[in-house]
Design an enzyme around this catalytic site. Structure first.
Site, PDB file in Angstrom:
ATOM      1  CG  ASP A 124      12.873  40.600  30.605  1.00 42.26           C
ATOM      2  OD1 ASP A 124      12.590  39.434  30.901  1.00 42.26           O
ATOM      3  OD2 ASP A 124      12.319  41.587  31.131  1.00 42.26           O
ATOM      4  CG  ASP A 157       6.619  39.010  31.678  1.00 41.90           C
ATOM      5  OD1 ASP A 157       5.577  39.225  31.043  1.00 41.90           O
ATOM      6  OD2 ASP A 157       6.998  37.871  32.004  1.00 41.90           O
ATOM      7  CD  GLU A 206      11.008  40.491  40.005  1.00 43.34           C
ATOM      8  OE1 GLU A 206       9.923  39.902  40.127  1.00 43.34           O
ATOM      9  OE2 GLU A 206      11.353  41.046  38.943  1.00 43.34           O
ATOM     10  CB  ALA A 243      11.875  34.387  34.217  1.00 41.63           C
ATOM     11  CE  LYS A 256      15.236  36.143  32.142  1.00 37.81           C
ATOM     12  NZ  LYS A 256      14.601  37.334  31.560  1.00 37.81           N
TER      13      LYS A 256
HETATM   14  P1  TMP Z   1      10.630  38.149  32.534  1.00 32.29           P
HETATM   15  O1  TMP Z   1      11.909  37.385  32.658  1.00 32.29           O
HETATM   16  O2  TMP Z   1       9.990  37.957  31.170  1.00 32.29           O
HETATM   17  O3  TMP Z   1      10.733  39.575  32.919  1.00 32.29           O
HETATM   18  O4  TMP Z   1       9.565  37.463  33.571  1.00 32.29           O
HETATM   19  C1  TMP Z   1       9.695  37.510  34.955  1.00 32.29           C
HETATM   20  C2  TMP Z   1       8.643  38.325  35.650  1.00 32.29           C
HETATM   21  O5  TMP Z   1       7.493  37.505  35.957  1.00 32.29           O
HETATM   22  C3  TMP Z   1       9.161  38.818  36.991  1.00 32.29           C
HETATM   23  O6  TMP Z   1       9.204  40.237  37.021  1.00 32.29           O
HETATM   24  C4  TMP Z   1       8.157  38.330  38.002  1.00 32.29           C
HETATM   25  C5  TMP Z   1       6.968  37.930  37.204  1.00 32.29           C
HETATM   26  N1  TMP Z   1       6.149  36.861  37.821  1.00 32.29           N
HETATM   27  C6  TMP Z   1       4.785  37.087  37.996  1.00 32.29           C
HETATM   28  O7  TMP Z   1       4.290  38.169  37.663  1.00 32.29           O
HETATM   29  N2  TMP Z   1       4.020  36.089  38.552  1.00 32.29           N
HETATM   30  C7  TMP Z   1       4.526  34.882  38.932  1.00 32.29           C
HETATM   31  O8  TMP Z   1       3.794  34.005  39.417  1.00 32.29           O
HETATM   32  C8  TMP Z   1       5.932  34.665  38.742  1.00 32.29           C
HETATM   33  C9  TMP Z   1       6.533  33.359  39.159  1.00 32.29           C
HETATM   34  C10 TMP Z   1       6.694  35.670  38.171  1.00 32.29           C
HETATM   35 MG    MG Z   2      11.279  41.526  33.028  1.00 35.73          MG
END
Ligand code: TMP
Ligand code: MG
Length: 286
Positions: free
Chosen positions: A38, A40, A85, A154, A202
């Protein structure tokens, strides 16, 4: 076997099983390994000096490319949906439609901002995005060993690619599945491409990319890194899977989950804090 595994910041549901997986993967060697991660809050830091670090969405949301009015709306979405979340009292089934709602609304707002492609690099440079400590060794080591690294996010692909490019670690062994922006011929954002990837689809994303996993068919050992239960499905498209070591970062789910850690499904290794060493050590033992 690996001293850092006995740190208090590491929790394993079944330490014996982890040891078996590690032994088996080490014996098979780097040529049989692929890494799926992943982005973030897994490859990037969750916090720095007590302050939250931005996700790839936040990098854009907080930038000068977004109007004050739109920033307020995006912040409102974050304040509404992020607690959902990370709410462990709600089921994935309950959260899924709400997450689709969050992503859809956020992307609609971003598209209204007529973001210009050429400005993204500067926005990332000026942001507070931070890859986790030890990232350079992690990416370089995988590159040297020719181990494919799939970043499955994501977040926003164009932004996260820029983060790793500017950090000097977007090596040829790195591939990204994510939400990519679609720009018109004058370089203005007009939509997002393809199927939306959010934190709970995913598995579908993995199954859509059979070509990628077919190419890596001989790599039957997987190291999977994530911070959300949805990340557990990132390896669902892997063919002829032999061993999978799942490593999860708890981030701010820490207080909530720590007392009931044995129930968490992210089964192999849970890292409570910024404990990158375990992953580095994993490679030194290969
Ligand atoms: P990841 O799959 O790379 O972890 O990305 C998803 C993360 O993005 C999830 O923890 C929520 C975050 N997110 C935001 O920070 N702002 C947003 O507008 C959206 C839709 C998701
Ligand atoms: Mg993440």
């Amino acid at each position: 076997m690996i001293p850092v595994l006995s740190n208090s910041s590491v929790s394993m549901r079944d330490p014996k099983r982890v040891e078996q997986i590690l032994t088996s993967m080490r014996n098979a060697g780097a040529s049989t390994l692929q890494v799926i991660s992943d982005f973030d809050m897994t490859l990037t830091r969750f916090a720095c000096n007590g302050k939250r670090c931005p996700t790839s969405h936040n990098i854009l949301d907080n930038s000068k490319l977004i109007s004050e009015d739109c920033k307020a709306k995006l912040k409102n979405l974050l304040d509404t949906y992020y607690p959902i979340e990370i709410d462990s009292t709600r089921s994935v089934e309950e959260k899924l439609p709400l997450m689709v709602e969050w992503w859809t609304k956020a992307h609609e707002l971003l598209v209204q901002q007529k973001i210009i492609k050429d400005r993204l690099a500067l926005v990332v440079r000026e942001s507070e995005a931070k890859l986790r400590d030890g990232y350079q060794q992690f990416f370089d080591h995988l590159h040297q060993l020719s181990v494919p690294l799939l970043i499955f996010s994501a977040g926003i692909g164009d932004v996260l690619e820029e983060v790793i490019r500017q950090a000097g670690v977007f090596h040829p062994n790195v591939k990204v599945f994510s939400n990519y922006m679609d720009f018109d011929e004058s370089g203005v954002l007009r939509a997002f491409k393809g199927e939306l990837i959010h934190i709970y689809n995913k598995r579908e994303g993995a199954l859509l990319n059979t070509e990628h996993f077919k190419e890596l068919q001989s790599r039957s050992n997987v190291l999977l890194l994530g911070d959300s239960l949805g990340d557990l499905n990132m390896a669902d498209g892997v063919m002829d899977l032999q061993n999978i070591l799942k490593i999860g970062y708890l981030n701010d789910k820490d207080n909530e989950h720590r007392p009931k850690i044995s129930k968490i499904r992210m089964d192999s290794v849970i890292l409570f804090s910024v404990c990158w060493n375990i992953i580095l050590l994993f490679f030194f033992y290969m």
